[in-house]
Design an enzyme around this catalytic site. Structure first.
Site, PDB file in Angstrom:
ATOM      1  N   VAL A  16       0.833  -1.201   0.000  1.00  0.00           N
ATOM      2  CA  VAL A  16       0.000   0.000   0.000  1.00  0.00           C
ATOM      3  C   VAL A  16       0.867   1.250   0.000  1.00  0.00           C
ATOM      4  O   VAL A  16       0.584   2.222  -0.722  1.00  0.00           O
ATOM      5  CB  VAL A  16      -0.964  -0.005   1.203  1.00  0.00           C
ATOM      6  CG1 VAL A  16      -1.740   1.307   1.293  1.00  0.00           C
ATOM      7  CG2 VAL A  16      -1.938  -1.176   1.088  1.00  0.00           C
ATOM      8  N   ALA A  63       2.836  -2.236   8.923  1.00  0.00           N
ATOM      9  CA  ALA A  63       2.223  -3.206   9.830  1.00  0.00           C
ATOM     10  C   ALA A  63       3.056  -4.480   9.847  1.00  0.00           C
ATOM     11  O   ALA A  63       3.869  -4.723   8.944  1.00  0.00           O
ATOM     12  CB  ALA A  63       0.797  -3.531   9.390  1.00  0.00           C
ATOM     13  N   THR A  65       2.539  -7.885   9.006  1.00  0.00           N
ATOM     14  CA  THR A  65       1.500  -8.557   8.222  1.00  0.00           C
ATOM     15  C   THR A  65       1.763 -10.054   8.008  1.00  0.00           C
ATOM     16  O   THR A  65       0.992 -10.706   7.312  1.00  0.00           O
ATOM     17  CB  THR A  65       1.345  -7.883   6.848  1.00  0.00           C
ATOM     18  OG1 THR A  65       2.612  -7.902   6.169  1.00  0.00           O
ATOM     19  CG2 THR A  65       0.874  -6.443   7.001  1.00  0.00           C
ATOM     20  N   TYR A 102      -4.728   1.602   8.235  1.00  0.00           N
ATOM     21  CA  TYR A 102      -5.320   0.454   7.535  1.00  0.00           C
ATOM     22  C   TYR A 102      -5.420  -0.747   8.474  1.00  0.00           C
ATOM     23  O   TYR A 102      -4.466  -1.096   9.157  1.00  0.00           O
ATOM     24  CB  TYR A 102      -4.486   0.085   6.308  1.00  0.00           C
ATOM     25  CG  TYR A 102      -4.345   1.240   5.349  1.00  0.00           C
ATOM     26  CD1 TYR A 102      -5.374   1.579   4.472  1.00  0.00           C
ATOM     27  CD2 TYR A 102      -3.203   2.035   5.363  1.00  0.00           C
ATOM     28  CE1 TYR A 102      -5.250   2.662   3.618  1.00  0.00           C
ATOM     29  CE2 TYR A 102      -3.074   3.118   4.510  1.00  0.00           C
ATOM     30  CZ  TYR A 102      -4.099   3.430   3.646  1.00  0.00           C
ATOM     31  OH  TYR A 102      -3.988   4.516   2.814  1.00  0.00           O
ATOM     32  N   THR A 104      -7.910  -4.707   8.888  1.00  0.00           N
ATOM     33  CA  THR A 104      -8.054  -5.968   8.169  1.00  0.00           C
ATOM     34  C   THR A 104      -9.353  -6.701   8.465  1.00  0.00           C
ATOM     35  O   THR A 104      -9.962  -6.522   9.531  1.00  0.00           O
ATOM     36  CB  THR A 104      -6.871  -6.897   8.555  1.00  0.00           C
ATOM     37  OG1 THR A 104      -7.041  -8.190   7.986  1.00  0.00           O
ATOM     38  CG2 THR A 104      -6.785  -7.055  10.069  1.00  0.00           C
ATOM     39  N   ASP A 105      -9.757  -7.541   7.523  1.00  0.00           N
ATOM     40  CA  ASP A 105     -10.889  -8.438   7.713  1.00  0.00           C
ATOM     41  C   ASP A 105     -10.609  -9.480   8.804  1.00  0.00           C
ATOM     42  O   ASP A 105     -11.534 -10.094   9.338  1.00  0.00           O
ATOM     43  CB  ASP A 105     -11.203  -9.163   6.404  1.00  0.00           C
ATOM     44  CG  ASP A 105     -10.005  -9.946   5.866  1.00  0.00           C
ATOM     45  OD1 ASP A 105      -8.991  -9.290   5.556  1.00  0.00           O
ATOM     46  OD2 ASP A 105     -10.061 -11.179   5.766  1.00  0.00           O
ATOM     47  N   TYR A 128      -2.358 -12.079  14.672  1.00  0.00           N
ATOM     48  CA  TYR A 128      -2.378 -10.961  13.738  1.00  0.00           C
ATOM     49  C   TYR A 128      -3.676 -10.172  13.864  1.00  0.00           C
ATOM     50  O   TYR A 128      -3.672  -8.951  14.051  1.00  0.00           O
ATOM     51  CB  TYR A 128      -2.200 -11.465  12.298  1.00  0.00           C
ATOM     52  CG  TYR A 128      -2.456 -10.403  11.254  1.00  0.00           C
ATOM     53  CD1 TYR A 128      -1.586  -9.330  11.100  1.00  0.00           C
ATOM     54  CD2 TYR A 128      -3.577 -10.463  10.421  1.00  0.00           C
ATOM     55  CE1 TYR A 128      -1.824  -8.343  10.151  1.00  0.00           C
ATOM     56  CE2 TYR A 128      -3.819  -9.489   9.470  1.00  0.00           C
ATOM     57  CZ  TYR A 128      -2.940  -8.434   9.340  1.00  0.00           C
ATOM     58  OH  TYR A 128      -3.187  -7.454   8.405  1.00  0.00           O
ATOM     59  N   LYS A 132      -4.201  -6.337  15.344  1.00  0.00           N
ATOM     60  CA  LYS A 132      -4.796  -5.277  14.515  1.00  0.00           C
ATOM     61  C   LYS A 132      -6.042  -4.697  15.188  1.00  0.00           C
ATOM     62  O   LYS A 132      -6.283  -3.482  15.133  1.00  0.00           O
ATOM     63  CB  LYS A 132      -5.141  -5.817  13.131  1.00  0.00           C
ATOM     64  CG  LYS A 132      -3.934  -6.187  12.281  1.00  0.00           C
ATOM     65  CD  LYS A 132      -3.081  -4.988  11.909  1.00  0.00           C
ATOM     66  CE  LYS A 132      -3.729  -4.120  10.857  1.00  0.00           C
ATOM     67  NZ  LYS A 132      -2.858  -2.995  10.425  1.00  0.00           N
TER      68      LYS A 132
END
Length: 293
Positions: A16, A63, A65, A102, A104-105, A128, A132
């Site tokens: 991103v 992040a 990730t 940003y 996350t799902d 994770y 988040k």
């Protein structure tokens, strides 16, 4: 706010962040801080850098990730994904500037039958997602101007992601097994950056919607298997070899961190509040592949 802006972007080489750097440069000065300049696991470094730069806008595009790796290093994941966003929010509030972050799902457990809306109760399955979610909560606690943008299945023509992995494996192997019962929306990092720019432009024009948490992923839905099929079709159309794909359940491909079976995000609130919508995942993939060459 008068342009040009000074925008601080955390993260330099992430998917991103790289797309943001391509799309925001003409808005003003971009101060991009990678790991060499900013270690997000050190809170004082974050405070020092923000106070030195004194930006008009902070975008936290960095992040931890590595979903499976996070299971083995929860302290680092929480330092980067939970504590750092809260510090960015505190420093942004002190300067009186907005923060874009940003998420996350993976804050959801995937057990819902329909797409998730922003007010659904989070229940992350692994470290994770837990880290988040803690980062989201740390930002909200500060109560400053912020946008938390939850997205899903991010890919780009650079970095490490499903698209690049599939392009390689589909050409290397005669047969490939891909999970077919995890459903979501592959979201191009370029689309995320385009939407971020649109949000910034609305804020600058005095047409900002409500600050808060929003879902931002591509329109439509598919499985990882369906995503792989689309990638394979592009390879075949360009005269390249492509493996035979076999659909398998997630249970046949165990990972250290469990993944939600339903990663679909309802993005209608962002369209309603800010007038920003996402392209269909098919069209975004085509654009990414065309850019890839």
């Amino acid at each position: 706010m008068t342009t040009p802006l000074k925008i601080l972007i955390s993260g330099q080489h992430g998917q991103v962040s790289r797309e943001l750097q391509q799309r925001l440069g003409d808005l003003g000065e971009l101060v991009v801080l990678g790991r060499g300049q900013l270690d997000l696991s050190h809170p004082e470094q974050i405070r020092q850098q923000v106070r030195a730069v004194r930006p008009d806008l902070i975008i936290n595009a960095a992040a931890h990730t590595a979903v499976d790796q996070a299971e083995n290093e929860p302290e680092l994941a929480f330092a980067i994904n939970a504590r750092a966003p809260g510090i960015f929010a505190e420093e942004a509030q002190a300067l009186g500037v907005p923060l874009i972050h940003y998420s996350t799902d993976y804050v959801f457990d995937g057990r819902k039958d329909t797409p998730y809306v922003e007010d659904d109760e989070p229940n992350p399955l692994g470290v994770y997602g837990q880290s988040k979610l803690a980062g989201e909560r740390a930002i909200r606690e500060v109560q400053g101007q912020h946008l938390i943008l939850r997205t899903s299945w991010v890919y780009a023509s650079h970095g490490k992601n499903f698209l690049l992995t599939m392009q390689r494996l589909l050409q290397e192997r005669p047969e490939l097994r891909v999970v077919a019962d995890q459903i979501g929306a592959p979201t191009w990092a370029g689309s995320i950056a385009n939407s971020t720019r649109a949000l910034i432009e609305r804020w600058l024009a005095g047409r900002a919607g409500a600050w808060g948490t929003y879902h931002l992923s591509a329109q439509g839905e598919t499985s990882w298997f369906g995503f792989a099929q689309a990638i394979g079709e592009h390879l075949l159309a360009n005269g390249k070899p492509c493996a035979v794909l076999q659909a398998i359940p997630a249970s046949a491909y165990p990972t250290p961190a469990p993944r939600p079976l339903n990663s679909r995000l309802d993005c209608s609130r962002l369209a309603r509040e800010w007038g920003v919508t996402q392209p269909d995942w098919h069209s975004a993939l085509r654009e990414c592949l065309a850019e890839q060459g």
